[in-house]
Design an enzyme around this catalytic site. Sequence first.
Site, PDB file in Angstrom:
ATOM      1  N   CYS A  75      44.053  11.097  52.511  1.00  0.00           N
ATOM      2  CA  CYS A  75      42.697  10.928  51.978  1.00  0.00           C
ATOM      3  C   CYS A  75      41.836  12.035  52.563  1.00  0.00           C
ATOM      4  O   CYS A  75      41.718  12.142  53.798  1.00  0.00           O
ATOM      5  CB  CYS A  75      42.192   9.550  52.410  1.00  0.00           C
ATOM      6  SG  CYS A  75      40.483   9.212  52.015  1.00  0.00           S
ATOM      7  N   CYS A 184      40.235  15.539  46.473  1.00  0.00           N
ATOM      8  CA  CYS A 184      40.371  14.090  46.678  1.00  0.00           C
ATOM      9  C   CYS A 184      41.755  13.715  46.183  1.00  0.00           C
ATOM     10  O   CYS A 184      42.169  14.156  45.099  1.00  0.00           O
ATOM     11  CB  CYS A 184      39.292  13.350  45.878  1.00  0.00           C
ATOM     12  SG  CYS A 184      39.535  11.556  45.809  1.00  0.00           S
TER      13      CYS A 184
END
Length: 259
Positions: A75, A184
């Site tokens: 992440c 992302c």
Amino acid sequence: MNSNNQPIGIFDSGIGGTSIWSAIHQLLPNEKTIYLADSKNAPYGQKSKEEIVALSMKNTDFLLEMNCKLIVVACNTATTNAIQELRAKYNVPFIGIEPAIKPAVTHSKTQTIGILATQGTLNSELFNKTTEKYQDTKIIEQVGHGLVQLIENGDINSPEMIKLLRSYLTPMIEANIDYLVLGCSHYPYLIPQIKKILPEHIHIIDSGEAVAKQTQKILREKVGFSSAENSQPIFYTNTNAKVLTEILENKFTVEKKEF
Ligand code: DGL
């Protein structure tokens, strides 16, 4: 280096980090992997640094209880906000994921690149330190408001998704970017939709392969590879397992767990 059959732990705020898991699983099929989707707390992108650090520690504690030998923070938001705190607190090696700004800047001919990422990543100190190094390139930053929620809801192909992507990408096309960085881990799942919007000459890059290679390097140098063959991955989510199962093309079982 001796072999080491403990699993690799991988976590994300939700299902997006499976794009990183997939790159790791492809490169290192003998490694046992445990993937943690903290979908209950997604999106991390709008949370404070303190909240992101606390959630990342909660996920790490869970994976360490499962005896993981190395943790991949799949992440960008958690990496850019919490990796220093994680490394300071725990003894296990951490591999993080950061937007692939360097390769985009290096190869850009128009000296203009675009980055799509969460607010938490774009506001982080770590990200801003990276971009400061590239003063000669224009970096167009865009927060992907709403994208993670739509992916988490399984609405990848919805008209709303296409509308949002168009509104984020059109100004970048007009500014003459030749590279788009997906900052992302959820966004690689949007590549087919993004390709329909971007002209063909604009390259799209994400960090999956780089993270997998870095994982391989750390296993080789510090941790040890598994001596097992073709290990089965384990997937945990703390919400409904349906969307995670679907993004894995129904090939693996997903277990719901409290964490
Ligand atoms: N997949 C995550 C990232 O790479 C986080 C998205 C979110 O939870 O906002 O940034």
